[in-house]
Write an enzyme that holds these catalytic residues in place. Structure first.
Site, PDB file in Angstrom:
ATOM      1  N   LEU A 263      87.928 -12.958 -38.939  1.00  0.00           N
ATOM      2  CA  LEU A 263      87.092 -12.720 -37.947  1.00  0.00           C
ATOM      3  C   LEU A 263      85.732 -12.641 -38.236  1.00  0.00           C
ATOM      4  O   LEU A 263      84.753 -12.864 -37.366  1.00  0.00           O
ATOM      5  CB  LEU A 263      87.625 -11.712 -36.867  1.00  0.00           C
ATOM      6  CG  LEU A 263      88.796 -11.954 -35.816  1.00  0.00           C
ATOM      7  CD1 LEU A 263      89.168 -10.736 -35.152  1.00  0.00           C
ATOM      8  CD2 LEU A 263      88.562 -13.260 -35.251  1.00  0.00           C
ATOM      9  N   ARG A 267      82.977 -15.024 -36.664  1.00  0.00           N
ATOM     10  CA  ARG A 267      81.731 -14.599 -35.572  1.00  0.00           C
ATOM     11  C   ARG A 267      80.415 -14.991 -36.269  1.00  0.00           C
ATOM     12  O   ARG A 267      79.565 -15.846 -35.574  1.00  0.00           O
ATOM     13  CB  ARG A 267      81.649 -13.168 -35.659  1.00  0.00           C
ATOM     14  CG  ARG A 267      82.734 -12.492 -34.848  1.00  0.00           C
ATOM     15  CD  ARG A 267      82.953 -10.840 -35.160  1.00  0.00           C
ATOM     16  NE  ARG A 267      84.248 -10.683 -34.368  1.00  0.00           N
ATOM     17  CZ  ARG A 267      84.710  -9.452 -34.602  1.00  0.00           C
ATOM     18  NH1 ARG A 267      84.673  -8.760 -35.747  1.00  0.00           N
ATOM     19  NH2 ARG A 267      85.876  -9.317 -33.902  1.00  0.00           N
ATOM     20  N   PHE A 405      85.199 -15.613 -27.416  1.00  0.00           N
ATOM     21  CA  PHE A 405      85.601 -16.029 -28.856  1.00  0.00           C
ATOM     22  C   PHE A 405      85.284 -15.059 -29.496  1.00  0.00           C
ATOM     23  O   PHE A 405      84.521 -14.236 -29.390  1.00  0.00           O
ATOM     24  CB  PHE A 405      84.890 -17.235 -29.067  1.00  0.00           C
ATOM     25  CG  PHE A 405      85.581 -18.631 -28.826  1.00  0.00           C
ATOM     26  CD1 PHE A 405      87.019 -18.635 -28.539  1.00  0.00           C
ATOM     27  CD2 PHE A 405      85.072 -19.898 -28.687  1.00  0.00           C
ATOM     28  CE1 PHE A 405      87.707 -19.833 -28.071  1.00  0.00           C
ATOM     29  CE2 PHE A 405      85.551 -20.771 -28.465  1.00  0.00           C
ATOM     30  CZ  PHE A 405      87.140 -20.898 -28.152  1.00  0.00           C
ATOM     31  N   GLU A 406      86.228 -14.834 -30.702  1.00  0.00           N
ATOM     32  CA  GLU A 406      86.258 -13.960 -31.776  1.00  0.00           C
ATOM     33  C   GLU A 406      85.884 -12.731 -31.492  1.00  0.00           C
ATOM     34  O   GLU A 406      84.995 -12.100 -32.263  1.00  0.00           O
ATOM     35  CB  GLU A 406      84.851 -14.612 -32.737  1.00  0.00           C
ATOM     36  CG  GLU A 406      85.074 -16.229 -33.012  1.00  0.00           C
ATOM     37  CD  GLU A 406      86.048 -16.652 -33.696  1.00  0.00           C
ATOM     38  OE1 GLU A 406      87.002 -15.850 -34.197  1.00  0.00           O
ATOM     39  OE2 GLU A 406      86.136 -18.180 -34.041  1.00  0.00           O
ATOM     40  N   GLY A 407      86.395 -12.112 -30.620  1.00  0.00           N
ATOM     41  CA  GLY A 407      86.208 -10.826 -30.361  1.00  0.00           C
ATOM     42  C   GLY A 407      85.130 -10.616 -29.223  1.00  0.00           C
ATOM     43  O   GLY A 407      84.068 -11.207 -29.122  1.00  0.00           O
TER      44      GLY A 407
END
Length: 600
Positions: A263, A267, A405-407
């Protein structure tokens, strides 16, 4: 690859407590001829092959997406992050970041490629055994196989460790039986290899490589999305899915190391893609504004439209400075890693994790900047911006997912100060010492030190940056004093501290780039244009810092103590105002003249 010179001690978060030097940052002006040629190859591929078939891709033509994925493999795009030993190019992160940015105008196809090359392939690059790498990476590099990343579940999104999918080893030890489901999986409609997270025996969070066609593994119907319609997004189902035991990725119970490390890079790469979207939105908006006539003249001549273009260009310049500075930091961290060693991939993941904090900062800043920029782009287009014939409408819809997305950005905001504090408590950052030194300085009624008295194009921005660092340490120190480790429960305060850190990193990155540009300026590069953008962003950051800090102080102190802290804040942020209108006019003039993003 572009190199920094004599970089100081490595590790994320140092920008809060140390002042970097211009020679310590990588900027777009440092790109090598080879890097620019790679970008040109990708740009030509997008313009020649992908864009003419964009409408078909948006209709979810799987065969066309796969065809273009394989073409992308032929030009090396899919293997950029894969070591040469396994058929890839093994490029540095600055180069792969440039490729991700350049691919962005391919819209949904760019997302399919990003999911494949990043979160889909890197788990095997970093955590696979030699046998696993040899089995899958060469085919992933060519596009013969396409990858997907499978973390989210109906009951767990940001809380990844709350996953309920289970894996149980069979009695003969040859297979794992997977049961459960995954949700919103990009590339699911045509992927061949899936990185799937499950809890062994319902307890130990682990990762597996699952191949399409596996017994007991099925794929649901396409989701109907607001944007990125040309990318495949489907749920997955596992009903006693039979997974060979040698397809366990990493160790049992160590899946969190894979998920969170992947992640980090996801990010960061997302920020690079957002950067490419910002530049496209500016080009579309400036071109439209020059061509659209109202009251007998182009709307680009109206100050309110020009001001929008100036702000759009400034935020893009700042995002670009942050993204490539971070790429340089990661490359520097990776420089001591030998990927050929057995644990080379794991060590590379750890080296990237050193800058997890900066990856989150990039993700939040770039995704929110893109949202604002495409929103203003629609406004510049007026009614046309609401019509699907104009691509700005598409960018507006497509951009919204990036904050999820991505957290989510909320989760990333909570991670940024928490990561900084953890590094400080481990002794990796002198954060507490710096905060205590500042407290002593603030008790002194004499004028605050570190104000740059020189009159250079960037001196005012330098003074603001210094004050913002002190403001963060003051407000953050008071918050830690009051709450200690319980601070993480005060999410509004934590988010405000994260925003302060984001502005710090953003302003410092743009300022260092501008100073580096001034030191090496040529006729083709304009340090004054960059200085104007830095000055504009610095003024805006100072305004945000004042409002944000007052709100936090009001939640930390009361009565006389609050008045005392507010007086200190006023001393810290006392600056002569900048003529932002004049800055915007100069910035906009260049964007309007060139009908594109102008960095230098």
């Amino acid at each position: 690859m572009a190199q920094t010179q004599g970089n100081p001690v490595r590790g994320g978060g140092r920008f809060v407590v140390e002042d970097a030097k211009p020679e310590h940052v990588v900027t777009p002006e440092d790109f090598t001829e080879e890097q620019l040629m790679l970008a040109d190859t990708v740009r030509a591929f997008v313009e020649r092959d992908v864009k003419p078939r964009d409408a078909d891709i948006e209709k979810l033509d799987y065969s066309l997406t796969v065809q273009f994925m394989r073409k992308a493999g032929e030009i090396g795009l899919l293997g950029a992050d894969i070591p040469e030993a396994y058929g890839g190019l093994g490029l540095d992160k600055t180069s792969t970041t440039l490729l991700a940015e350049t691919l962005a105008p391919a819209s949904s196809f760019a997302l399919s490629v990003g999911a494949h090359t990043g979160i889909g392939t890197l788990p095997i690059v970093f955590f696979g055994t030699q046998a696993q790498k040899s089995r899958w990476l060469p085919k992933l590099a060519t596009g013969e196989l396409i990858a997907a990343y499978c973390l989210t579940e109906p009951g767990s999104g940001s809380d990844a460790l709350g996953a309920r999918t289970t894996a149980v080893l069979t009695d003969d030890g040859e297979h794992y039986l997977l049961n459960g489901s995954k949700l919103y999986i990009t590339n699911a409609g045509f992927a061949d290899v899936f990185i799937v997270y499950a809890k062994v025996n319902g307890e130990h969070f682990s990762a597996f490589v699952v191949e399409r066609g596996t017994q007991g593994f099925s794929i649901g119907q396409e989701e109907h999305k607001m944007g990125i319609k040309g990318s495949s997004t489907r749920p997955l189902y596992f009903e006693d899915a039979l997974i060979p035991a040698d397809q366990l990725l990493g160790e049992v119970g160590k899946g969190h190391l894979i998920a969170f490390n992947i992640l980090n890079i996801g990010r960061f790469k997302l920020a690079a893609g957002c950067l490419g979207g910002m530049k496209e939105a500016i080009q579309l908006s400036a071109t439209y504004a020059n061509g659209r006539q109202q009251f007998g003249k182009p709307i680009s001549s109206f100050p309110l439209i020009a001001a929008k273009l100036a702000d759009m260009n400034t935020r893009t310049f700042v995002a670009e400075s942050m993204v490539y500075r971070t790429a340089g930091l990661i490359d520097d961290s990776l420089s001591g890693v030998d990927s050929a060693q057995e644990d080379g991939g794991l060590n590379a993941a750890k080296a990237i994790a050193e800058y997890a904090l900066e990856c989150s900062i990039n993700k939040v800043f770039a995704s929110e900047a893109l949202d604002d920029i495409v929103d203003e782009g629609v406004q510049i287009h007026g009614g046309c911006g609401f019509i699907q014939e104009y691509k700005i409408e598409r960018l507006y819809r497509d951009s919204r997912i990036n904050r999820i997305f991505e957290g989510t950005n909320e989760i990333n905001r909570l991670l940024i100060p928490a990561t900084l504090l953890k590094r400080a408590l481990k002794g990796e950052l002198p954060l507490i010492d710096k905060a205590q030194q500042l407290q002593q300085e603030l008790l002194n009624p004499a004028p605050l030190s570190s104000r740059n008295q020189e009159h250079t194009p960037t001196s005012a921005a330098s003074n603001i940056l210094s004050a913002l660092k002190k403001t963060f340490l003051m407000v953050g120190g008071l918050a830690v004093q009051k709450y200690g480790l319980r601070l993480e429960r005060e999410q509004e305060i934590v988010a405000a501290l994260a925003d302060a850190m984001i502005d710090l990193y953003a302003l410092e990155s743009a300022l260092l780039r501008t100073r580096k540009l001034a030191d090496k300026s040529t006729a083709a590069q304009n340090p004054q244009h960059a200085a104007d953008m830095v000055a504009l962003f610095a003024e805006q950051a100072a305004e945000r810092a004042g409002a944000r800090s007052r709100a936090v102080l009001a939640s930390l102190e009361q009565g006389e103590n609050l008045r005392l802290q507010l007086s200190v804040l006023k001393r810290l942020l006392r600056f002569d105002p900048t003529d932002c209108s004049a800055l915007r006019k100069r910035i906009a003039a260049k964007v309007i003249a060139e009908e594109r993003y102008v960095g230098t």
